[in-house]
Design an enzyme around this catalytic site. Structure first.
Site, short mmCIF file in Angstrom:
data_model
loop_
_atom_site.label_atom_id
_atom_site.label_comp_id
_atom_site.label_asym_id
_atom_site.label_seq_id
_atom_site.Cartn_x
_atom_site.Cartn_y
_atom_site.Cartn_z
N ASP A 124 -16.29 -12.10 4.30
CA ASP A 124 -15.21 -11.41 3.60
C ASP A 124 -15.80 -10.40 2.62
OD1 ASP A 124 -12.48 -12.96 4.11
OD2 ASP A 124 -14.07 -14.44 4.00
N HIS A 134 -21.05 -24.33 10.17
CA HIS A 134 -21.31 -24.10 11.59
C HIS A 134 -21.60 -25.39 12.35
CE1 HIS A 134 -21.48 -19.61 11.67
NE2 HIS A 134 -21.56 -19.83 10.38
N HIS A 180 -26.85 -16.55 -3.25
CA HIS A 180 -26.28 -17.61 -2.42
C HIS A 180 -26.96 -18.94 -2.79
CE1 HIS A 180 -23.89 -19.12 0.86
NE2 HIS A 180 -23.55 -17.91 1.23
#
Length: 396
Positions: free
Chosen positions: A347, A17, A104
């Site tokens: 996704d 980002h 993550h």
């Protein structure tokens, strides 16, 4: 680190980002025609928002070459490429200020560096792979023009839905027709379906698996199989830089990967040597030359860590994407229990978009190996000719 390769060396930069992502490519031979139109097709295949099977993040991923070419010709100097981030939403990730997302990299990055990107996973995001794909497109163009190398990856399984060759290999009854099929499969066939599986008999079931996971605010994994055709014989560096070791390194560096197998892979461990061995036969190569080849290819095109001229084929396992919209019971950074409901656009299954990434990393490995081997051959060619044939050659 953020660099890959020895002679053909790629360094990627950027976070998910931030303002932009991209790469610097060193070692590209001079004199090759190269413009953005050579690179954009692979980035377009990788981009988000392609279908209802992928994240809705709408990025065009338009690449700009900033250096290393003039009048559309490579100069031999570093090639800089830049792709702006346009549809980034850092505010979608404020919950990660309190919770490390399960499976993550939030927690490991914070412990390693003492700081982490506040949104989108930073460098652990698959958006980092834009630089790899751009660099891979350059490597692939050179390999195609110089050697006729062809690289095709496709989705071979989603969840428990898999192409038949996987089950056949697993049960010890490999179909020789699959190896023949690998000679023919094309990217056009792969891209004919949004799942990127060229087998119409199973692609619909794969699509259903992905949609089921998406509708449940969940995710699912899968595998990508890749074939590299017309690879020059003799690539690979014993002992630690065997060609399959470099391929494994490359593939397992892709985000969300959890497994790699080449040729017969793990199912090959169930075969006897009398079945698994690849007998040699004389054959005509695509360039018209005649040389030894193998009647089977359980080795996956590599023997002793060195390419043998047969198709190189391998399979890469991708785990279910870690970020899901389902509420998950977990802990905050301070250990206090709680519930995380992640936002953002993700996704439900990464394998349809992973195919060009696998192709790119394969191209980077082969390109670097070609340049290393050519440097060795050139150095040897400068020595005085030996008037007597080396008695150690060809078993004489």
């Amino acid at each position: 680190m953020s660099s890959f390769g020895q002679i053909f060396r790629v360094t990627t930069f950027g976070e998910s980002h931030c303002k932009a992502v991209g790469c610097i490519v060193e070692g590209c031979p001079p004199g090759m025609q190269l413009t953005e139109t050579d690179i954009q097709p692979q980035l377009t295949r990788r981009r988000p928002g392609q279908s209802n099977l992928t994240t809705p993040r709408d990025e065009k991923d338009q690449v700009v070459i900033q250096s290393g070419t003039e009048f559309g010709i490579t100069l031999g100097t570093p090639i800089g490429m830049f792709v702006p981030n346009q549809d980034h939403r850092p505010k979608d990730y404020t919950e990660t200020d309190f919770y490390p997302r399960p499976s993550h990299a939030d927690w490991t990055y914070l412990r390693k560096y003492g700081v982490k990107a506040s949104s989108g996973g930073g460098r652990s995001s698959a958006r980092e792979t834009i630089g790899r794909v751009a660099a891979g497109a350059i490597a692939e163009k050179y390999l195609r023009e110089a050697y006729g190398v062809e690289i095709v990856a496709f989705v071979s399984s989603v969840g428990r839905v898999e192409m038949p060759f996987i089950e056949q290999m697993r049960t010890g009854n490999p179909d020789p027709g699959f190896l023949d099929w690998l000679n023919q499969v094309s990217r056009e066939q792969v891209d004919a379906d949004t799942v990127r599986c060229p087998d119409a008999n199973v692609s619909e079931a794969m699509r259903d698996e992905i949609i089921r996971a998406k509708d449940a605010s969940d995710s699912i994994g899968g595998t990508v199989t890749c074939v590299i055709r017309r690879v020059p014989i003799g690539l690979g560096e014993p002992c630690f830089d065997k060609l399959e070791a470099k391929l494994a390194h490359a593939m397992l560096s892709i985000p969300a990967t959890k497994g790699f197998e080449i040729g017969s892979g793990f199912p090959g461990t169930t075969m006897n040597g009398s079945v698994h061995n690849d007998p040699f036969v004389m054959r005509t190569r695509p360039d018209g030359t005649t040389s030894l080849g193998t009647s089977t290819n359980y080795s996956g095109g590599i023997q002793g860590g060195i390419s043998n001229g047969e198709n190189i084929y391998f399979r890469v396992a991708f785990k279910p994407p870690a970020t899901i919209s389902q509420a998950q019971t977990t802990s905050k950074y301070d250990g206090e229990g709680g519930t995380l409901s992640a936002r953002g656009r993700h996704d439900p299954c990464v394998v349809p978009r992973a195919t060009p990434i696998v192709e790119a990393m394969a191209a980077l490995v082969v390109m670097d190996a070609v340049l290393i081997q050519n440097s060795r051959a050139m150095a040897g060619s400068l020595l005085p000719a030996n008037p007597e044939k080396n008695p150690l050659m060809y078993g004489q």
